[in-house]
Write a protein that holds these residues in place. Sequence first.
Motif, PDB file in Angstrom:
ATOM      1  N   MET A 229       1.178  -0.919   0.074  1.00 27.84           N
ATOM      2  CA  MET A 229      -0.636   0.212  -0.313  1.00 27.84           C
ATOM      3  C   MET A 229       0.747   1.544   0.389  1.00 27.84           C
ATOM      4  SD  MET A 229      -2.963  -1.427   2.608  1.00 27.84           S
ATOM      5  CE  MET A 229      -4.115   0.809   2.507  1.00 27.84           C
ATOM      6  N   GLN A 230       1.971   1.256   0.542  1.00 24.31           N
ATOM      7  CA  GLN A 230       3.225   2.247   0.503  1.00 24.31           C
ATOM      8  C   GLN A 230       3.468   2.536  -0.649  1.00 24.31           C
ATOM      9  OE1 GLN A 230       5.613   1.392   3.842  1.00 24.31           O
ATOM     10  NE2 GLN A 230       4.629   2.750   5.297  1.00 24.31           N
ATOM     11  N   ARG A 231       4.589   1.584  -1.094  1.00 21.95           N
ATOM     12  CA  ARG A 231       4.107   1.928  -2.671  1.00 21.95           C
ATOM     13  C   ARG A 231       3.047   2.475  -3.428  1.00 21.95           C
ATOM     14  NH1 ARG A 231       7.164  -4.044  -4.305  1.00 21.95           N
ATOM     15  NH2 ARG A 231       8.687  -3.123  -2.768  1.00 21.95           N
ATOM     16  N   ARG A 232       2.258   2.041  -3.731  1.00 16.68           N
ATOM     17  CA  ARG A 232       1.454   2.390  -3.994  1.00 16.68           C
ATOM     18  C   ARG A 232       1.094   3.809  -4.039  1.00 16.68           C
ATOM     19  NH1 ARG A 232      -4.647  -1.130  -3.793  1.00 16.68           N
ATOM     20  NH2 ARG A 232      -3.302  -2.634  -4.375  1.00 16.68           N
ATOM     21  N   LYS A 233       1.050   4.257  -2.531  1.00 18.87           N
ATOM     22  CA  LYS A 233       0.751   5.650  -2.511  1.00 18.87           C
ATOM     23  C   LYS A 233       1.747   6.726  -3.238  1.00 18.87           C
ATOM     24  CE  LYS A 233      -2.182   4.945   1.723  1.00 18.87           C
ATOM     25  NZ  LYS A 233      -2.547   5.147   3.030  1.00 18.87           N
ATOM     26  N   THR A 234       3.114   5.723  -3.184  1.00 24.62           N
ATOM     27  CA  THR A 234       3.904   6.563  -3.778  1.00 24.62           C
ATOM     28  C   THR A 234       4.187   6.579  -5.059  1.00 24.62           C
ATOM     29  OG1 THR A 234       5.985   5.367  -1.647  1.00 24.62           O
ATOM     30  CG2 THR A 234       6.258   7.016  -3.681  1.00 24.62           C
ATOM     31  N   ILE A 235       3.654   5.868  -5.673  1.00 19.01           N
ATOM     32  CA  ILE A 235       3.691   5.881  -7.156  1.00 19.01           C
ATOM     33  C   ILE A 235       2.825   6.855  -7.485  1.00 19.01           C
ATOM     34  CG2 ILE A 235       2.587   4.163  -9.262  1.00 19.01           C
ATOM     35  CD1 ILE A 235       4.245   1.933  -7.909  1.00 19.01           C
ATOM     36  N   GLN A 236       1.636   6.712  -6.822  1.00 22.59           N
ATOM     37  CA  GLN A 236       0.445   7.724  -7.236  1.00 22.59           C
ATOM     38  C   GLN A 236       0.876   8.910  -7.091  1.00 22.59           C
ATOM     39  OE1 GLN A 236      -2.451   6.382  -4.179  1.00 22.59           O
ATOM     40  NE2 GLN A 236      -3.927   4.901  -5.693  1.00 22.59           N
ATOM     41  N   ALA A 237       1.032   9.067  -5.723  1.00 24.11           N
ATOM     42  CA  ALA A 237       1.613  10.653  -5.558  1.00 24.11           C
ATOM     43  C   ALA A 237       3.190  10.938  -6.732  1.00 24.11           C
ATOM     44  CB  ALA A 237       2.649  10.692  -4.574  1.00 24.11           C
ATOM     45  N   LEU A 238       3.814  10.095  -7.261  1.00 24.03           N
ATOM     46  CA  LEU A 238       4.640  10.942  -8.544  1.00 24.03           C
ATOM     47  C   LEU A 238       4.141  10.902  -9.358  1.00 24.03           C
ATOM     48  CD1 LEU A 238       7.419   8.669  -7.456  1.00 24.03           C
ATOM     49  CD2 LEU A 238       7.881  10.843  -7.281  1.00 24.03           C
ATOM     50  N   LEU A 239       3.339  10.973  -9.892  1.00 20.21           N
ATOM     51  CA  LEU A 239       2.024  10.531 -11.083  1.00 20.21           C
ATOM     52  C   LEU A 239       1.806  11.516 -11.182  1.00 20.21           C
ATOM     53  CD1 LEU A 239       0.861   7.099 -12.049  1.00 20.21           C
ATOM     54  CD2 LEU A 239       1.959   7.965 -13.447  1.00 20.21           C
ATOM     55  N   PHE A 240       1.360  11.959  -9.259  1.00 17.29           N
ATOM     56  CA  PHE A 240       0.390  13.283  -9.591  1.00 17.29           C
ATOM     57  C   PHE A 240       1.752  14.652  -9.828  1.00 17.29           C
ATOM     58  CE2 PHE A 240      -2.915  11.366  -7.923  1.00 17.29           C
ATOM     59  CZ  PHE A 240      -4.110  11.650  -7.994  1.00 17.29           C
ATOM     60  N   ILE A 241       2.746  14.286  -9.957  1.00 18.68           N
ATOM     61  CA  ILE A 241       3.701  15.700  -9.466  1.00 18.68           C
ATOM     62  C   ILE A 241       4.612  15.551 -10.911  1.00 18.68           C
ATOM     63  CG2 ILE A 241       3.671  15.697  -6.966  1.00 18.68           C
ATOM     64  CD1 ILE A 241       6.417  14.291  -6.773  1.00 18.68           C
ATOM     65  N   SER A 242       4.409  14.301 -11.485  1.00 17.49           N
ATOM     66  CA  SER A 242       5.178  14.062 -12.569  1.00 17.49           C
ATOM     67  C   SER A 242       5.101  15.459 -13.769  1.00 17.49           C
ATOM     68  CB  SER A 242       4.857  12.465 -13.231  1.00 17.49           C
ATOM     69  OG  SER A 242       3.823  12.932 -14.203  1.00 17.49           O
ATOM     70  N   PRO A 243       4.276  15.591 -13.871  1.00 15.58           N
ATOM     71  CA  PRO A 243       4.045  16.930 -14.752  1.00 15.58           C
ATOM     72  C   PRO A 243       4.919  18.459 -14.399  1.00 15.58           C
ATOM     73  CG  PRO A 243       1.665  15.682 -14.804  1.00 15.58           C
ATOM     74  CD  PRO A 243       2.818  15.376 -13.279  1.00 15.58           C
ATOM     75  N   TRP A 244       5.137  18.441 -13.146  1.00  6.81           N
ATOM     76  CA  TRP A 244       5.817  19.380 -12.802  1.00  6.81           C
ATOM     77  C   TRP A 244       7.222  18.979 -12.870  1.00  6.81           C
ATOM     78  CZ3 TRP A 244       9.506  19.575  -8.889  1.00  6.81           C
ATOM     79  CH2 TRP A 244      10.232  20.973  -8.108  1.00  6.81           C
ATOM     80  N   ILE A 245       7.925  17.892 -12.546  1.00 10.06           N
ATOM     81  CA  ILE A 245       8.712  17.305 -12.709  1.00 10.06           C
ATOM     82  C   ILE A 245       9.279  17.519 -14.167  1.00 10.06           C
ATOM     83  CG2 ILE A 245      10.474  15.548 -11.883  1.00 10.06           C
ATOM     84  CD1 ILE A 245       8.546  14.739 -10.195  1.00 10.06           C
ATOM     85  N   ILE A 246       8.213  17.444 -14.745  1.00  7.05           N
ATOM     86  CA  ILE A 246       8.428  17.118 -16.438  1.00  7.05           C
ATOM     87  C   ILE A 246       9.324  18.609 -16.545  1.00  7.05           C
ATOM     88  CG2 ILE A 246       8.377  17.038 -19.010  1.00  7.05           C
ATOM     89  CD1 ILE A 246       6.752  14.061 -17.957  1.00  7.05           C
ATOM     90  N   GLY A 247       8.312  19.585 -16.141  1.00  4.68           N
ATOM     91  CA  GLY A 247       8.115  21.227 -16.492  1.00  4.68           C
ATOM     92  C   GLY A 247       9.489  21.664 -15.815  1.00  4.68           C
ATOM     93  N   PHE A 248      10.414  21.301 -14.783  1.00  3.17           N
ATOM     94  CA  PHE A 248      10.686  22.042 -13.995  1.00  3.17           C
ATOM     95  C   PHE A 248      12.360  21.712 -14.647  1.00  3.17           C
ATOM     96  CE2 PHE A 248      14.643  20.974 -11.278  1.00  3.17           C
ATOM     97  CZ  PHE A 248      14.562  22.735 -10.725  1.00  3.17           C
ATOM     98  N   LEU A 249      11.953  19.902 -15.610  1.00  4.67           N
ATOM     99  CA  LEU A 249      13.339  19.386 -16.101  1.00  4.67           C
ATOM    100  C   LEU A 249      13.708  20.380 -16.895  1.00  4.67           C
ATOM    101  CD1 LEU A 249      13.725  15.498 -15.511  1.00  4.67           C
ATOM    102  CD2 LEU A 249      14.964  17.776 -14.081  1.00  4.67           C
ATOM    103  N   LEU A 250      12.505  20.614 -17.910  1.00  3.30           N
ATOM    104  CA  LEU A 250      12.358  20.934 -19.642  1.00  3.30           C
ATOM    105  C   LEU A 250      12.477  22.310 -18.916  1.00  3.30           C
ATOM    106  CD1 LEU A 250       9.633  19.304 -21.079  1.00  3.30           C
ATOM    107  CD2 LEU A 250      11.779  18.887 -21.315  1.00  3.30           C
ATOM    108  N   PHE A 251      12.318  22.856 -18.225  1.00  9.37           N
ATOM    109  CA  PHE A 251      12.487  25.044 -18.664  1.00  9.37           C
ATOM    110  C   PHE A 251      12.796  25.333 -17.348  1.00  9.37           C
ATOM    111  CE2 PHE A 251       8.285  23.230 -20.523  1.00  9.37           C
ATOM    112  CZ  PHE A 251       8.059  23.222 -21.915  1.00  9.37           C
ATOM    113  N   PHE A 252      13.177  24.800 -16.321  1.00  4.36           N
ATOM    114  CA  PHE A 252      13.712  26.072 -15.392  1.00  4.36           C
ATOM    115  C   PHE A 252      15.389  25.269 -14.675  1.00  4.36           C
ATOM    116  CE2 PHE A 252       9.318  26.212 -15.178  1.00  4.36           C
ATOM    117  CZ  PHE A 252       8.619  27.870 -14.568  1.00  4.36           C
ATOM    118  N   LEU A 253      15.844  23.645 -15.101  1.00  9.69           N
ATOM    119  CA  LEU A 253      16.793  23.667 -14.547  1.00  9.69           C
ATOM    120  C   LEU A 253      17.884  24.227 -15.545  1.00  9.69           C
ATOM    121  CD1 LEU A 253      18.380  21.488 -12.910  1.00  9.69           C
ATOM    122  CD2 LEU A 253      18.066  19.717 -14.800  1.00  9.69           C
TER     123      LEU A 253
END
Length: 292
Positions: free
Chosen positions: A12-36
């Motif tokens: 359950m903890q692993r599933r919640k971690t994967i769900q959290a990463l999926l939710f924040i993945s657009p921000w992570i991708i945007g940060f890597l592409l446009f801000f880093l």
Amino acid sequence: MVIFMKGIHIGMQRRKTIQALLFISPWIIGFLLFFLYPIITSLRLSFGKLTNIVGLQTTWSGLENYLRAFTVDVEFIPLFLKQIQTTFLYTPLITVFSLILAILLNQKIKCKGLFRCVFFLPVLLGSGVVMMELEQTGMNTRSVLEAVNIFLPSNVMNYLGAGLETVLNFLFYNISSILWKCGVQVILFLAGLQTISPSLYESAKCDAATGWEMFWFITLPMMAPIILLNVIYTLIDSFSDVNNQVMAYILRMKTEMDYAAAIGWIYFLFVFVVVILLYVIIGRRVYQEKGR
């Protein structure tokens, strides 16, 4: 059996971690592409001397730009200290006003949705340009002060004493700016208020608790995490506001991009440290009391 239950818990903890990463993945991708890349370039500029604006070519200068901000520049430090004072003054006022407005809007009143839209409207207009124009013309403060003079004439204000008169004048003069910045905080407080179980208030009423007691012993403790979130949001919003004089000064120094990058990083690091300290000092207390 115990091993089986532990396996389910880890799953359950692993599933919640994967769900959290999926939710924040657009921000992570945007940060890597446009801000880093801009962040790395800005940091490189702050430790160098710009030799060619084409390609932002620099030569290493160490801490020269940072030392200039504290020892040579006569404008940066006064603007910096003034902005700190303004932010630390406005943040509690905005937080308190937002909580009061959220409690009022959470009551059973007619046209509740309309009032919520009215208080959130500044956020939709709030690129800051509209507010800047109002402040330059003086319309935002002049209309408020004219209304105050009707209800509190000058001869009445004289009886209040110099200290109270100064505080009231400050509040009335800045009330429009404070209310203008309350939109997001009100929405967050409303969301928090609606998660409090009505059964808590019903039980308190059965014990003859007053509204004031219910606020201090039910509403405020339950809203503590949202208050912390709003305080941090208000601090960051104030430090990055369009009317922020430090931000405007950094933009004025764009002809010296290396020095502008250095004072920008000084400003960013200060804000980052303040937010971390606030979270560590207040956040730990909030979540300890919540756990109890």
